[in-house]
Design a protein around this motif. Structure first.
Motif, PDB file in Angstrom:
ATOM      1  N   VAL A 118     -29.897  10.244 -36.285  1.00 45.98           N
ATOM      2  CA  VAL A 118     -28.480  10.261 -35.895  1.00 45.98           C
ATOM      3  C   VAL A 118     -27.827  11.570 -36.336  1.00 45.98           C
ATOM      4  O   VAL A 118     -27.128  12.226 -35.557  1.00 45.98           O
ATOM      5  CB  VAL A 118     -27.728   9.047 -36.505  1.00 45.98           C
ATOM      6  CG1 VAL A 118     -26.230   9.211 -36.326  1.00 45.98           C
ATOM      7  CG2 VAL A 118     -28.205   7.762 -35.842  1.00 45.98           C
ATOM      8  N   ILE A 119     -28.101  11.956 -37.593  1.00 41.57           N
ATOM      9  CA  ILE A 119     -27.453  13.179 -38.096  1.00 41.57           C
ATOM     10  C   ILE A 119     -27.920  14.406 -37.310  1.00 41.57           C
ATOM     11  O   ILE A 119     -27.118  15.266 -36.947  1.00 41.57           O
ATOM     12  CB  ILE A 119     -27.718  13.369 -39.606  1.00 41.57           C
ATOM     13  CG1 ILE A 119     -27.017  12.265 -40.373  1.00 41.57           C
ATOM     14  CG2 ILE A 119     -27.210  14.728 -40.073  1.00 41.57           C
ATOM     15  CD1 ILE A 119     -27.159  12.370 -41.858  1.00 41.57           C
ATOM     16  N   LEU A 123     -26.255  14.422 -33.908  1.00 40.08           N
ATOM     17  CA  LEU A 123     -24.835  14.776 -34.002  1.00 40.08           C
ATOM     18  C   LEU A 123     -24.671  16.251 -34.371  1.00 40.08           C
ATOM     19  O   LEU A 123     -23.765  16.925 -33.877  1.00 40.08           O
ATOM     20  CB  LEU A 123     -24.135  13.887 -35.036  1.00 40.08           C
ATOM     21  CG  LEU A 123     -23.978  12.424 -34.601  1.00 40.08           C
ATOM     22  CD1 LEU A 123     -23.342  11.598 -35.706  1.00 40.08           C
ATOM     23  CD2 LEU A 123     -23.159  12.314 -33.328  1.00 40.08           C
ATOM     24  N   GLY A 166     -25.347  18.260 -31.315  1.00 37.01           N
ATOM     25  CA  GLY A 166     -24.198  18.100 -30.418  1.00 37.01           C
ATOM     26  C   GLY A 166     -23.034  18.964 -30.869  1.00 37.01           C
ATOM     27  O   GLY A 166     -22.421  19.684 -30.076  1.00 37.01           O
ATOM     28  N   ALA A 167     -22.768  18.908 -32.193  1.00 40.43           N
ATOM     29  CA  ALA A 167     -21.657  19.694 -32.727  1.00 40.43           C
ATOM     30  C   ALA A 167     -21.937  21.184 -32.581  1.00 40.43           C
ATOM     31  O   ALA A 167     -21.025  21.972 -32.298  1.00 40.43           O
ATOM     32  CB  ALA A 167     -21.428  19.332 -34.196  1.00 40.43           C
ATOM     33  N   GLN A 190     -22.485  16.890 -23.965  1.00 37.74           N
ATOM     34  CA  GLN A 190     -21.983  15.876 -24.888  1.00 37.74           C
ATOM     35  C   GLN A 190     -22.506  14.498 -24.526  1.00 37.74           C
ATOM     36  O   GLN A 190     -22.894  13.725 -25.396  1.00 37.74           O
ATOM     37  CB  GLN A 190     -20.455  15.852 -24.853  1.00 37.74           C
ATOM     38  CG  GLN A 190     -19.846  16.756 -25.904  1.00 37.74           C
ATOM     39  CD  GLN A 190     -18.358  16.874 -25.735  1.00 37.74           C
ATOM     40  OE1 GLN A 190     -17.815  16.595 -24.660  1.00 37.74           O
ATOM     41  NE2 GLN A 190     -17.687  17.272 -26.774  1.00 37.74           N
ATOM     42  N   ASN A 238     -26.093  14.322 -25.615  1.00 38.40           N
ATOM     43  CA  ASN A 238     -26.231  14.163 -27.061  1.00 38.40           C
ATOM     44  C   ASN A 238     -25.779  12.791 -27.529  1.00 38.40           C
ATOM     45  O   ASN A 238     -26.371  12.205 -28.420  1.00 38.40           O
ATOM     46  CB  ASN A 238     -25.429  15.238 -27.790  1.00 38.40           C
ATOM     47  CG  ASN A 238     -26.250  16.485 -27.986  1.00 38.40           C
ATOM     48  OD1 ASN A 238     -27.340  16.416 -28.518  1.00 38.40           O
ATOM     49  ND2 ASN A 238     -25.748  17.603 -27.519  1.00 38.40           N
ATOM     50  N   GLY A 239     -24.714  12.297 -26.925  1.00 39.21           N
ATOM     51  CA  GLY A 239     -24.234  10.969 -27.273  1.00 39.21           C
ATOM     52  C   GLY A 239     -25.303   9.932 -26.989  1.00 39.21           C
ATOM     53  O   GLY A 239     -25.541   9.021 -27.784  1.00 39.21           O
ATOM     54  N   ALA A 264     -27.940  10.150 -29.620  1.00 31.12           N
ATOM     55  CA  ALA A 264     -27.457   9.561 -30.870  1.00 31.12           C
ATOM     56  C   ALA A 264     -27.460   8.040 -30.766  1.00 31.12           C
ATOM     57  O   ALA A 264     -27.772   7.344 -31.732  1.00 31.12           O
ATOM     58  CB  ALA A 264     -26.057  10.067 -31.202  1.00 31.12           C
ATOM     59  N   SER A 276     -29.405   5.513 -33.093  1.00 27.69           N
ATOM     60  CA  SER A 276     -28.776   4.451 -33.884  1.00 27.69           C
ATOM     61  C   SER A 276     -29.464   3.112 -33.644  1.00 27.69           C
ATOM     62  O   SER A 276     -29.380   2.219 -34.477  1.00 27.69           O
ATOM     63  CB  SER A 276     -27.276   4.365 -33.604  1.00 27.69           C
ATOM     64  OG  SER A 276     -27.069   4.200 -32.239  1.00 27.69           O
ATOM     65  N   VAL A 316     -19.659  13.549 -40.996  1.00 29.43           N
ATOM     66  CA  VAL A 316     -20.869  12.892 -40.488  1.00 29.43           C
ATOM     67  C   VAL A 316     -21.757  12.464 -41.649  1.00 29.43           C
ATOM     68  O   VAL A 316     -22.333  11.379 -41.651  1.00 29.43           O
ATOM     69  CB  VAL A 316     -21.631  13.833 -39.535  1.00 29.43           C
ATOM     70  CG1 VAL A 316     -23.017  13.295 -39.229  1.00 29.43           C
ATOM     71  CG2 VAL A 316     -20.859  14.026 -38.251  1.00 29.43           C
ATOM     72  N   SER A 356     -22.599   8.652 -42.365  1.00 28.49           N
ATOM     73  CA  SER A 356     -23.948   8.097 -42.250  1.00 28.49           C
ATOM     74  C   SER A 356     -24.369   7.411 -43.545  1.00 28.49           C
ATOM     75  O   SER A 356     -25.011   6.369 -43.512  1.00 28.49           O
ATOM     76  CB  SER A 356     -24.945   9.190 -41.870  1.00 28.49           C
ATOM     77  OG  SER A 356     -24.902  10.205 -42.830  1.00 28.49           O
TER      78      SER A 356
END
Lengths: 249, 409
Positions: B35-36, B39, B42-43, B281, B284-285, B288, B292, B374, B378
């Motif tokens: 997840v990290i 993200l 993505g960021a 985005q 990437n979402g 993620a 998850s 984040v 997490s």
């Protein structure tokens, strides 16, 4: 009449086992005074263990009352019963029930962990280990101790909360004769120091060290009599002499 | 029971079955790390896009001149110059939200210096271009008023042009030939790099509008002050929609357009970049979200092991209850154990994510940004998973009858 430490008033216990209704206790009245050393005897299935669990607030009766120092504890909630056990009862089990991988000292301190207001748990625990003669082994884990030593740690754990009564369920059942006698010697010593002790056993030789015997049969109290307690110290000496002679012969 | 002791007890319990604890944590470790990382990537991508938009000017419109359709036959784009410098001035003065409207011409021509030649894009501009497109001068100066008004033979060159023609030597004051016109270099622009389409933004030369109009493009123009586009910068990005409308109506009025067919076209530079960013985005979402799911699976693993643990330690629970542990104490003990396992897993996952993102940045050229929130999220989330999936086993433990628990074999 002085107030009893623990008394049972007409307690009964019945439970379902399959389709059968089993009457484990059928009306038992017992008053236990401070400073008594009581042996609870009877064949298996006589209700002696059930009675013991009632006294220790581990189980609640179907009817009747249990009073500890005059307070009716029969219908308290689980949390309140836990508090009663924590403050008034010290348990000694046949299988010691020590926490593995935990030092003797930490095992002894366990009851005090559940008493957040208690300060100085450690020095209390050390004093109790001294009382049972194991102070120098307080850092040992149960697996590093003999059966008799483990039972001594368990007794120290039962003493650490300064209970009103010490409940021992077959404390010598898992030990050899000599170690068993040593443990009984310890119980007699504690009794002479003023502790109230209730001990469940099916061995008459062990029961002989108590000063009052309760005999259960079929869920009822068959007899309740004061007896002249035998001395565990003498028995231990005799036993050791005998063993030495056998060894020499 | 005191909290510190509860943690100690839980820690000991985890160590007793070390291998099992680690394997159980693995689910959380992988989930949190995944997840990290997702993200962070993505960021990072968002950051790059933001940078590009900033360099393009996220608040910039370009108004292009289009060929007028005469009797239904449309001329090629730019064949008839409909926009003029006066339109740019009108935009700047009449639309209050506009900070700058820079008129531009462009042409392409061969540029020669010594024995080297290059073919950059030639742009006719005035000094307004610098603020309209966020250009900074690396060396030299902007155009002087005289140069602008008299088709001065001067040029400000982009970083790519400097590199190709001059290499390491100083270009200021040197004379280059642009389409056979000798021109003096008076400045060099700061490099902007590639845009989102991969085009080199630094491959250009700025010259005064008139110079390009008269000396380079050589086209017949509808008006001596015609331009091919106007770059319009808006003070506040939130006014973009409003300014677009105003531009439209102002220009229609100025160009006396009656039909639906405008002789100009308004384009928003950041639109395309934003579309790309949005796609990224979503992608990437999605990743993620998949990651998850593995957190969820990890949580179920925790629950499974906690249930096993409760069964294994039934006698311990019975003993603790016998010596005075309340149901709430037992509950806390197992909850903290589950939470500790998850938080540790979360922290290990975070460390792995840090290593992996550093590696990706270093060896694969990704931009990854691990935002502090984040990290907190997490770790907090994995502790929450511990509480959520630890609750049922802990409740089961706390509801045991002490007498049954003690007798348990």
């Amino acid at each position: 009449m002085t107030q009893a430490v623990i008394e049972s008033i007409a307690i009964t216990k019945s439970y379902q086992m399959g389709s059968q209704n089993v009457q484990a206790l059928a009306g038992v009245d017992v008053r236990i005074q401070a400073g008594e050393f009581i042996a609870v005897m009877g064949p298996s299935g006589s209700g002696k263990s059930t009675f013991m669990n009632m006294l220790g607030c581990l189980d609640s009766p179907s009817s009747g009352e249990i009073r500890i120092q005059g307070e009716n504890v029969t219908h308290l909630a689980a949390a309140q019963l836990a508090r009663i056990r924590n403050r008034y009862i010290g348990f000694v089990f046949q299988q010691f029930n020590l926490l593995p991988r935990t030092s003797a000292l930490d095992n002894v301190m366990l009851p005090l962990l559940y008493r957040p207001d208690h300060s100085d748990a450690e020095s209390f625990a050390i004093a109790c280990l001294q009382q049972v003669g194991l102070a120098e082994r307080m850092d040992h884990h149960p697996s590093q101790l003999s059966g008799g030593q483990q039972q001594r740690v368990a007794i120290a754990r039962a003493l650490v909360n300064q209970p009103a009564v010490l409940l021992a369920d077959e404390p010598t059942g898992a030990l050899d004769t000599e170690t068993g006698l040593e443990i009984m010697q310890l119980f007699q010593q504690l009794h002479s120091e003023g502790k109230t002790i209730v001990l469940v056993t099916h061995e008459p030789e062990i029961a002989a060290f108590a000063s009052r015997q309760l005999i259960f049969r079929d869920g009822r109290l068959q007899s309740d009599k004061a007896v002249q307690a035998a001395s565990a110290t003498e028995h231990l000496q005799q036993y050791r002499q005998q063993k030495m002679q056998e060894g020499l012969a | 029971m005191k909290w510190l002791l509860l943690f100690k007890v839980a820690w000991v319990a985890l160590q007793v079955n070390l291998m099992r604890s680690i394997l159980t944590m693995l689910g959380i470790i992988i989930g949190v790390a995944a997840v990290i990382i997702m993200l962070a990537l993505g960021a990072g991508a968002q950051y790059e896009v933001d940078q590009q938009i900033k360099s393009l000017g996220g608040n910039v419109f370009i108004v292009f001149a289009r060929g007028r359709a005469t009797s239904g036959a449309r001329g090629a784009a730019g064949s008839v110059q409909t926009l003029t410098e006066m339109d740019a001035e009108a935009i700047e003065q009449q639309i209050p939200q506009v900070t700058v409207a820079a008129p531009t011409m462009w042409a392409s021509a061969q540029v020669i210096y010594g024995n080297l030649n290059w073919a950059p894009s030639i742009q006719g501009v005035d000094n307004r271009i610098f603020s309209a497109q966020n250009w900074q001068l690396n060396q030299g100066r902007e155009f002087s008023a005289a140069e602008l008004s008299s088709s001065g033979r001067v040029a400000i060159i982009g970083a790519t042009v400097q590199r190709e023609l001059f290499g390491a030597s100083d270009p200021i004051g040197q004379s280059i030939r642009v389409d056979r016109v000798p021109v003096t270099v008076i400045g060099v622009l700061d490099a902007k790099g590639q845009n989102t389409q991969g085009n080199d933004q630094d491959d250009l030369i700025f010259m005064p509008l008139d110079t390009v109009r008269k000396r380079i493009s050589g086209r017949t123009l509808a008006s001596p002050r015609a331009v091919r586009s106007i770059i319009v910068q808006v003070a506040d990005e939130r006014d973009m929609a409003l300014v677009e409308q105003e531009l439209e109506s102002l220009l229609r009025q100025r160009l006396r357009t009656t039909g639906t067919d405008d002789p100009f076209r308004i384009r928003n530079l950041s639109e395309m970049v934003e579309t790309r960013a949005r796609t990224m985005q979503i992608f990437n979402g999605l990743l993620a979200a998949v990651a998850s799911v593995s957190l969820l699976v990890g949580g179920i693993g925790i629950m499974n092991i906690m249930l096993v643990s409760v069964t294994e330690r039934t006698r311990e629970i019975g003993l603790r209850m016998a010596v005075g542990a309340e149901p709430a104490d037992i509950m806390k003990q197992f909850l903290i154990e589950a939470m500790l396992m998850c938080s540790l897993g979360g922290m290990l996952g975070l460390s792995i994510a840090l290593l992996v993102t550093k590696g990706l940045e270093k060896f694969a050229g990704f931009t990854a940004i691990i935002q502090p929130e984040v990290v907190l999220l997490s770790i907090g989330f994995s502790a929450l998973i511990g509480i959520f999936f630890g609750y049922y086993p802990a409740r089961k433990a706390s509801r045991l009858q002490p007498i049954d628990a003690l007798r348990h074999e």
